[in-house]
Design a protein around this motif. Structure first.
Motif, PDB file in Angstrom:
ATOM      1  N   LYS A 105      43.627 -38.174  90.023  1.00  0.00           N
ATOM      2  CA  LYS A 105      43.114 -38.146  91.390  1.00  0.00           C
ATOM      3  C   LYS A 105      44.140 -37.525  92.334  1.00  0.00           C
ATOM      4  CE  LYS A 105      40.145 -42.154  90.679  1.00  0.00           C
ATOM      5  NZ  LYS A 105      39.761 -43.508  91.137  1.00  0.00           N
ATOM      6  N   LEU A 106      43.698 -36.520  93.052  1.00  0.00           N
ATOM      7  CA  LEU A 106      44.515 -35.833  94.038  1.00  0.00           C
ATOM      8  C   LEU A 106      44.128 -36.282  95.435  1.00  0.00           C
ATOM      9  CD1 LEU A 106      46.452 -33.254  94.657  1.00  0.00           C
ATOM     10  CD2 LEU A 106      44.289 -32.158  95.234  1.00  0.00           C
ATOM     11  N   TYR A 107      45.131 -36.532  96.262  1.00  0.00           N
ATOM     12  CA  TYR A 107      44.898 -36.712  97.693  1.00  0.00           C
ATOM     13  C   TYR A 107      45.419 -35.471  98.392  1.00  0.00           C
ATOM     14  CZ  TYR A 107      45.121 -38.561 102.441  1.00  0.00           C
ATOM     15  OH  TYR A 107      44.968 -38.744 103.793  1.00  0.00           O
ATOM     16  N   ASP A 108      44.515 -34.669  98.934  1.00  0.00           N
ATOM     17  CA  ASP A 108      44.829 -33.400  99.576  1.00  0.00           C
ATOM     18  C   ASP A 108      44.698 -33.590 101.080  1.00  0.00           C
ATOM     19  OD1 ASP A 108      45.080 -30.798 100.455  1.00  0.00           O
ATOM     20  OD2 ASP A 108      43.371 -30.017  99.324  1.00  0.00           O
ATOM     21  N   GLN A 109      45.755 -34.081 101.690  1.00  0.00           N
ATOM     22  CA  GLN A 109      45.710 -34.435 103.102  1.00  0.00           C
ATOM     23  C   GLN A 109      45.337 -33.241 103.982  1.00  0.00           C
ATOM     24  OE1 GLN A 109      49.270 -36.364 104.402  1.00  0.00           O
ATOM     25  NE2 GLN A 109      48.697 -36.394 106.550  1.00  0.00           N
ATOM     26  N   ALA A 110      45.801 -32.053 103.609  1.00  0.00           N
ATOM     27  CA  ALA A 110      45.558 -30.860 104.423  1.00  0.00           C
ATOM     28  C   ALA A 110      44.280 -30.120 104.036  1.00  0.00           C
ATOM     29  CB  ALA A 110      46.749 -29.915 104.326  1.00  0.00           C
ATOM     30  N   ARG A 111      43.577 -30.614 103.028  1.00  0.00           N
ATOM     31  CA  ARG A 111      42.324 -29.990 102.581  1.00  0.00           C
ATOM     32  C   ARG A 111      42.550 -28.507 102.237  1.00  0.00           C
ATOM     33  NH1 ARG A 111      37.677 -33.180 104.044  1.00  0.00           N
ATOM     34  NH2 ARG A 111      38.291 -34.984 105.320  1.00  0.00           N
ATOM     35  N   HIS A 112      43.512 -28.276 101.352  1.00  0.00           N
ATOM     36  CA  HIS A 112      43.798 -26.911 100.924  1.00  0.00           C
ATOM     37  C   HIS A 112      42.753 -26.371  99.959  1.00  0.00           C
ATOM     38  CE1 HIS A 112      47.543 -26.832 102.966  1.00  0.00           C
ATOM     39  NE2 HIS A 112      48.242 -27.551 102.105  1.00  0.00           N
ATOM     40  N   GLY A 113      42.087 -27.259  99.219  1.00  0.00           N
ATOM     41  CA  GLY A 113      41.242 -26.797  98.129  1.00  0.00           C
ATOM     42  C   GLY A 113      42.099 -26.346  96.960  1.00  0.00           C
ATOM     43  N   ALA A 114      41.462 -25.803  95.930  1.00  0.00           N
ATOM     44  CA  ALA A 114      42.205 -25.394  94.737  1.00  0.00           C
ATOM     45  C   ALA A 114      41.571 -24.182  94.090  1.00  0.00           C
ATOM     46  CB  ALA A 114      42.259 -26.545  93.729  1.00  0.00           C
ATOM     47  N   ASP A 115      42.409 -23.253  93.662  1.00  0.00           N
ATOM     48  CA  ASP A 115      41.933 -22.190  92.783  1.00  0.00           C
ATOM     49  C   ASP A 115      41.690 -22.763  91.391  1.00  0.00           C
ATOM     50  OD1 ASP A 115      42.084 -20.319  94.791  1.00  0.00           O
ATOM     51  OD2 ASP A 115      44.029 -19.513  94.155  1.00  0.00           O
ATOM     52  N   TYR A 116      42.589 -23.684  90.976  1.00  0.00           N
ATOM     53  CA  TYR A 116      42.425 -24.361  89.693  1.00  0.00           C
ATOM     54  C   TYR A 116      43.430 -25.497  89.605  1.00  0.00           C
ATOM     55  CZ  TYR A 116      46.422 -21.379  88.407  1.00  0.00           C
ATOM     56  OH  TYR A 116      47.637 -20.734  88.374  1.00  0.00           O
ATOM     57  N   PHE A 117      43.182 -26.376  88.662  1.00  0.00           N
ATOM     58  CA  PHE A 117      44.147 -27.381  88.220  1.00  0.00           C
ATOM     59  C   PHE A 117      44.384 -27.167  86.729  1.00  0.00           C
ATOM     60  CE2 PHE A 117      42.214 -29.455  91.862  1.00  0.00           C
ATOM     61  CZ  PHE A 117      43.286 -30.073  92.495  1.00  0.00           C
ATOM     62  N   ARG A 118      45.607 -27.377  86.309  1.00  0.00           N
ATOM     63  CA  ARG A 118      45.934 -27.455  84.890  1.00  0.00           C
ATOM     64  C   ARG A 118      46.607 -28.799  84.660  1.00  0.00           C
ATOM     65  NH1 ARG A 118      48.498 -21.366  84.117  1.00  0.00           N
ATOM     66  NH2 ARG A 118      46.527 -20.236  84.488  1.00  0.00           N
ATOM     67  N   VAL A 119      46.044 -29.583  83.781  1.00  0.00           N
ATOM     68  CA  VAL A 119      46.580 -30.907  83.489  1.00  0.00           C
ATOM     69  C   VAL A 119      47.109 -30.908  82.058  1.00  0.00           C
ATOM     70  CG1 VAL A 119      46.148 -33.380  83.417  1.00  0.00           C
ATOM     71  CG2 VAL A 119      44.912 -31.953  85.075  1.00  0.00           C
ATOM     72  N   TYR A 120      48.374 -31.227  81.925  1.00  0.00           N
ATOM     73  CA  TYR A 120      49.035 -31.306  80.635  1.00  0.00           C
ATOM     74  C   TYR A 120      49.417 -32.764  80.371  1.00  0.00           C
ATOM     75  CZ  TYR A 120      49.989 -26.269  81.448  1.00  0.00           C
ATOM     76  OH  TYR A 120      49.898 -24.925  81.717  1.00  0.00           O
ATOM     77  N   VAL A 121      49.504 -33.118  79.099  1.00  0.00           N
ATOM     78  CA  VAL A 121      50.027 -34.424  78.706  1.00  0.00           C
ATOM     79  C   VAL A 121      51.053 -34.184  77.611  1.00  0.00           C
ATOM     80  CG1 VAL A 121      49.499 -36.716  77.820  1.00  0.00           C
ATOM     81  CG2 VAL A 121      47.855 -35.562  79.296  1.00  0.00           C
TER      82      VAL A 121
END
Length: 228
Positions: A143-159
């Protein structure tokens, strides 16, 4: 003190709008009261599982001078001693103008500080040791909290891969497995990303790259988890 008990700085992704206002006001008041704190950056971070510096701020932001932290939460203690601004600015761990070359910009051993971004402000995030963990299952939600509401081109999640020892080994790109890559997200304060990382047990690191869409700005975020 865990996330559930810390109502005054409750996790934004799990609280109502009023709690978000309290969180924002508390950050602003804290920066006024602490003369050596740098300017707040209205950006964002992963709040569940909590990023390293967000977790330290959440647990100790109202009690950061308590010497008990050294025994109860030693990784946060070393972070607060190194640079308190890493916690006051928990939502500002990013690099500009990376151009998508994340591995080129962020070398092994410095993934959790975004390659010593912001003049090394977040270097304590790279310290190896027993960071507090969030319990997760093989399927969980980032879960992301984006206070400035930047939006996203993408997320990459690694483990981190099974066999990586977060207690003794600096984090390297080769220690990570990409478990989710997303498309674009419209500007919003709360963004949830479902991921699956089967075949793991014990302590691991979740490493999230958030490529913001308002400009070439990439966030590099380490969260410590325990697969039960």
């Amino acid at each position: 003190m865990d996330h559930r008990d810390h109502a005054g700085t409750a996790r934004p992704a799990r609280r109502a709008t009023g709690a978000r206002l309290v969180l924002t006001l508390l950050s602003a008041v804290t920066l006024v009261l602490i003369p050596w704190a740098g300017p707040a950056s209205a950006h964002g971070s992963i709040v569940d599982p909590a990023s390293r510096n967000y977790g330290c701020w959440l647990r100790w932001g109202s009690d950061f001078q308590n010497p008990a932290m050294a025994q109860q939460d030693p990784m946060c203690w070393q972070a607060w001693q190194d640079n308190p601004n890493a916690m006051w600015n928990w939502n500002g761990l990013y690099r500009d103008n990376v151009g998508g070359d994340h591995q080129g910009a962020v070398p092994d051993g410095h993934l959790c500080s975004g390659g010593l971004t912001e003049g090394g402000r977040y270097r304590s995030m790279d310290t190896v040791g027993p960071w507090k963990t969030t319990d997760v299952g093989s399927d969980f939600t980032v879960k992301l909290y984006d206070q400035a509401r930047h939006g996203a081109d993408y997320f990459r999640v690694y483990v981190s891969r099974q066999g990586y020892d977060a207690l003794t080994q600096p984090l390297r790109w080769s220690d990570l497995e990409l478990v989710r890559e997303t498309g674009r997200y419209a500007p919003a304060q709360d963004i949830s990303i479902d991921v699956s990382a089967p075949g793991r047990s014990g302590r691991h690191v979740v490493f999230t790259i958030w490529q913001a869409s308002h400009m070439d700005q990439a966030y590099y975020i380490c969260s410590d988890v325990n697969f039960g």
